[in-house]
Scaffold this active site. Structure first.
Site, PDB file in Angstrom:
ATOM      1  N   ALA A  63     -14.372  24.598  12.421  1.00 31.46           N
ATOM      2  CA  ALA A  63     -14.886  25.688  13.242  1.00 31.46           C
ATOM      3  C   ALA A  63     -15.991  26.473  12.548  1.00 31.46           C
ATOM      4  O   ALA A  63     -16.809  27.097  13.207  1.00 31.46           O
ATOM      5  CB  ALA A  63     -13.746  26.638  13.630  1.00 31.46           C
ATOM      6  N   LYS A  64     -15.979  26.489  11.218  1.00 30.49           N
ATOM      7  CA  LYS A  64     -16.990  27.185  10.411  1.00 30.49           C
ATOM      8  C   LYS A  64     -17.152  28.635  10.849  1.00 30.49           C
ATOM      9  O   LYS A  64     -18.276  29.159  10.912  1.00 30.49           O
ATOM     10  CB  LYS A  64     -18.327  26.443  10.445  1.00 30.49           C
ATOM     11  CG  LYS A  64     -18.252  25.023   9.873  1.00 30.49           C
ATOM     12  CD  LYS A  64     -19.621  24.374   9.848  1.00 30.49           C
ATOM     13  CE  LYS A  64     -19.583  22.972   9.271  1.00 30.49           C
ATOM     14  NZ  LYS A  64     -18.897  21.993  10.155  1.00 30.49           N
ATOM     15  N   ARG A  65     -16.042  29.291  11.143  1.00 38.09           N
ATOM     16  CA  ARG A  65     -16.094  30.699  11.506  1.00 38.09           C
ATOM     17  C   ARG A  65     -16.505  31.526  10.292  1.00 38.09           C
ATOM     18  O   ARG A  65     -16.329  31.101   9.152  1.00 38.09           O
ATOM     19  CB  ARG A  65     -14.735  31.175  12.023  1.00 38.09           C
ATOM     20  CG  ARG A  65     -14.181  30.398  13.203  1.00 38.09           C
ATOM     21  CD  ARG A  65     -15.125  30.352  14.378  1.00 38.09           C
ATOM     22  NE  ARG A  65     -14.482  29.870  15.603  1.00 38.09           N
ATOM     23  CZ  ARG A  65     -15.133  29.496  16.686  1.00 38.09           C
ATOM     24  NH1 ARG A  65     -16.454  29.507  16.691  1.00 38.09           N
ATOM     25  NH2 ARG A  65     -14.477  29.078  17.759  1.00 38.09           N
TER      26      ARG A  65
END
Length: 285
Positions: A94-96
């Site tokens: 997700a690379k939040r």
């Protein structure tokens, strides 16, 4: 079990360092499914079924689902993986990278809604980005560190004048993840296969953290160099620094015909064998 325990267990029972990335692109689907976003679950589930005994992890990339309004299909896929491959951990890519209450909601999305075992994060905003995710016991958090894209050097390779020794940004991130940030013992790092020398440097700074390594296959990363740079074992042959080598497109789209699942299995087998052969030539350190 914690994420890292599950990862180590999956690597042992499936004799694998391979992670299959689930990046569904309907325009590349086989046969009559081509262009049909409503078939995302069917396509990904078939890949999972064909490779579940060959991998140490699956990594669905959330954007490929959200772009096609297929979040409900991602939920079904996560449940399917838990049912048919309970021994294989799932990393939600997700690379939040936010803080405060927003980060708390992203953590709930990853670990409550989707029931992921681990999630990828961008640590640009510091430890505040990570802390809400660490509140979920046993869940893994994998931080972007030295990414495989050419533009990663724009920031990650710069030196920090205010830090003793003036490390590069990615070096400082690795040291923080291996040290004060790793309050739960469940942190890992993303390092790209296209930079084997820098994989080795990250491994030096973070000797035991799992390294998620994209870039082998379609992006041109070398499997032999990747394993040599990142895998660490002790004198007894036990892995002390695990690596998780991701391949997405090379596996998913090994064939555009009705044999796409069996072709995916064949490529996953070949990649697993390639990685294992490289590991056999890697000396304990």
């Amino acid at each position: 079990m914690s994420f890292i325990d599950r990862l180590q267990h999956a690597q042992q029972i499936n004799d694998s360092m391979l992670c299959v990335g689930l990046d569904p692109e309907p325009s590349k689907f086989p046969g009559a499914w081509k262009g049909q976003s409503e078939r995302i679950f069917d396509f990904c589930a078939a890949i999972v079924d064909a490779t579940k005994d060959l991998v140490c992890a699956f990594k669905p990339q959330i954007a490929y689902f959200a772009a096609h309004r297929a979040e409900d299909q991602l939920e079904r896929l996560m449940a399917h993986m838990q049912r048919v491959a309970p021994q294989v951990p799932v990393i939600l890519d997700a690379k939040r990278g936010d803080i405060g209450s927003t980060a708390e909601q992203y953590a709930r999305e990853a670990f409550v809604r989707y029931q992921a075992d681990a999630v990828t994060l961008s640590p640009f905003m510091g430890f505040d980005t990570i802390e809400p995710f660490l509140k979920f016991q046993g869940k893994g958090v994998i931080l972007l560190c030295r990414t495989s894209n050419p533009g990663g050097s724009d920031l990650q390779n710069l030196r920090l004048a205010d830090v003793p020794g003036q490390p590069r940004v990615y070096e400082h991130l690795a040291a923080q993840a291996a040290g004060p940030w790793n309050t739960t013992g469940q942190l890992g790092l993303v390092v790209g296969a296209t930079f084997p020398e820098e994989i080795a440097r990250v491994r030096e700074l973070a000797p035991t953290l799992p390294l998620l390594i994209p870039g082998v296959g379609a992006q041109g990363g070398d499997a032999e160099a990747t394993v040599k740079a990142g895998l660490r074992r002790n004198a007894a042959g036990e892995v002390t620094g695990p690596i998780v080598v991701n391949s997405s497109r090379a596996v998913l789209y090994a064939s555009s015909g009705d044999d796409y699942a069996s072709a995916a299995r064949r490529v996953a087998q070949e990649t697993r064998q390639l990685l294992n052969a490289a590991a056999a030539r890697t000396n304990p350190t």
